[in-house]
Design a protein around this motif. Sequence first.
Motif, PDB file in Angstrom:
ATOM      1  N   VAL A  62       0.845  -1.198   0.000  1.00 21.16           N
ATOM      2  CA  VAL A  62       0.000   0.000   0.000  1.00 21.16           C
ATOM      3  C   VAL A  62       0.875   1.240   0.000  1.00 21.16           C
ATOM      4  CG1 VAL A  62      -1.973  -1.094   1.119  1.00 21.16           C
ATOM      5  CG2 VAL A  62      -0.180  -0.057   2.518  1.00 21.16           C
ATOM      6  N   ASN A  63       0.323   2.308  -0.587  1.00 18.86           N
ATOM      7  CA  ASN A  63       1.003   3.603  -0.663  1.00 18.86           C
ATOM      8  C   ASN A  63       0.017   4.686  -0.256  1.00 18.86           C
ATOM      9  OD1 ASN A  63       1.141   6.125  -2.644  1.00 18.86           O
ATOM     10  ND2 ASN A  63       3.251   5.494  -2.235  1.00 18.86           N
ATOM     11  N   TYR A  64       0.497   5.620   0.555  1.00 21.48           N
ATOM     12  CA  TYR A  64      -0.354   6.757   0.925  1.00 21.48           C
ATOM     13  C   TYR A  64       0.388   8.040   0.594  1.00 21.48           C
ATOM     14  CZ  TYR A  64      -3.281  10.032   3.462  1.00 21.48           C
ATOM     15  OH  TYR A  64      -4.089  11.089   3.777  1.00 21.48           O
ATOM     16  N   ILE A  65      -0.273   8.937  -0.129  1.00 18.61           N
ATOM     17  CA  ILE A  65       0.341  10.211  -0.504  1.00 18.61           C
ATOM     18  C   ILE A  65      -0.543  11.358  -0.010  1.00 18.61           C
ATOM     19  CG2 ILE A  65      -0.737  10.174  -2.807  1.00 18.61           C
ATOM     20  CD1 ILE A  65       1.909  11.534  -3.800  1.00 18.61           C
ATOM     21  N   TYR A  66       0.118  12.338   0.616  1.00 21.95           N
ATOM     22  CA  TYR A  66      -0.587  13.504   1.160  1.00 21.95           C
ATOM     23  C   TYR A  66      -0.129  14.744   0.420  1.00 21.95           C
ATOM     24  CZ  TYR A  66      -2.225  17.062   4.432  1.00 21.95           C
ATOM     25  OH  TYR A  66      -2.834  18.156   4.989  1.00 21.95           O
ATOM     26  N   GLU A  67      -1.067  15.413  -0.198  1.00 21.81           N
ATOM     27  CA  GLU A  67      -0.760  16.605  -0.993  1.00 21.81           C
ATOM     28  C   GLU A  67      -0.748  17.849  -0.112  1.00 21.81           C
ATOM     29  OE1 GLU A  67      -3.306  18.972  -4.115  1.00 21.81           O
ATOM     30  OE2 GLU A  67      -2.455  17.174  -5.093  1.00 21.81           O
TER      31      GLU A  67
ATOM     32  N   TYR B 275       4.846  11.087   0.839  1.00 16.64           N
ATOM     33  CA  TYR B 275       4.240   9.771   0.739  1.00 16.64           C
ATOM     34  C   TYR B 275       4.937   8.782   1.670  1.00 16.64           C
ATOM     35  CZ  TYR B 275       8.225   8.233  -2.126  1.00 16.64           C
ATOM     36  OH  TYR B 275       9.485   7.909  -2.558  1.00 16.64           O
ATOM     37  N   ALA B 276       4.214   7.706   1.985  1.00 14.32           N
ATOM     38  CA  ALA B 276       4.764   6.584   2.745  1.00 14.32           C
ATOM     39  C   ALA B 276       4.200   5.310   2.136  1.00 14.32           C
ATOM     40  CB  ALA B 276       4.407   6.697   4.224  1.00 14.32           C
ATOM     41  N   GLU B 277       4.953   4.204   2.236  1.00 19.45           N
ATOM     42  CA  GLU B 277       4.502   2.963   1.613  1.00 19.45           C
ATOM     43  C   GLU B 277       5.149   1.762   2.283  1.00 19.45           C
ATOM     44  OE1 GLU B 277       5.661   3.966  -2.329  1.00 19.45           O
ATOM     45  OE2 GLU B 277       7.708   3.185  -2.105  1.00 19.45           O
TER      46      GLU B 277
END
Length: 257
Positions: free
Chosen positions: A133-138, A146-148
């Motif tokens: 999974v990958n999470y990206i915060y704009e 991002y973190a993954e």
Amino acid sequence: MKKVMRMVVLSAMLFWGAQAMAQTRGAIFFGASIPTGDFGKFDNMNDFALTTTDATYAGAAVGFNAGIKWYFNVGVKGLGAMLSIDGFYNSSNSDLKTAYRSGEVENNYGFLSGSSKYNSTPKLINLPAMLGVNYIYEINPQFSVYAETGLGGNYRMITTKEHVGKLEVLGIETQQTTTQKYDGAFSFAWQIGAGVEVAKNLLIGASFYDLGKAEVKGDQTVKRKTNLNNTTTTEENYLTFGTVRPKMFLVRVGFSF
């Protein structure tokens, strides 16, 4: 061949599973892999995992990494499924290279002479495939963080080692060529990473990869040739050595597509 097929099937399953979701983007990465733990250590050949039973030191140098990642939308803003396929190449670190050079000698005492030389030394290649999974915060339209994380499998390869020793006594020369081939091996692998995305195109990040522990073993061929009666003998053995666990930090840049 069966081991290679298992790796292909694993990669295909990961890919087909990810294809069930709508693809949003991909990225290609390049960077340096910095060995950690026993993977980057070397003291002497008695502790070297590629030559000694029960040893764990692999003597890996800072290497090169190239990889590709696909990110898939799961319906939650910023969150996505991730499929990654990487390639790692690590040669010998400076201490291990010194040990190899110390084993290369050439002597001549008149009626007695000899030499010892490595024609090739082993290099480590790892090919992990993972799903995660990958999470990206704009933060703003031009800058995101991002973190993954991911889990999967790794296929390890070790290139061939070849050593040639020569001994000549009163004109009679004997040459011994020892060729050590190493089997490929599969292991469980995982990764975790974080970074920034600039202008929705440039990715700069750092990751930690643990590619799992696997035993080192393979076929050894010892060929002895003498000019006395021009005879050649060959001895073959299947040997088991230590274990290698590739663990490394990555610093790399990527480009979205």
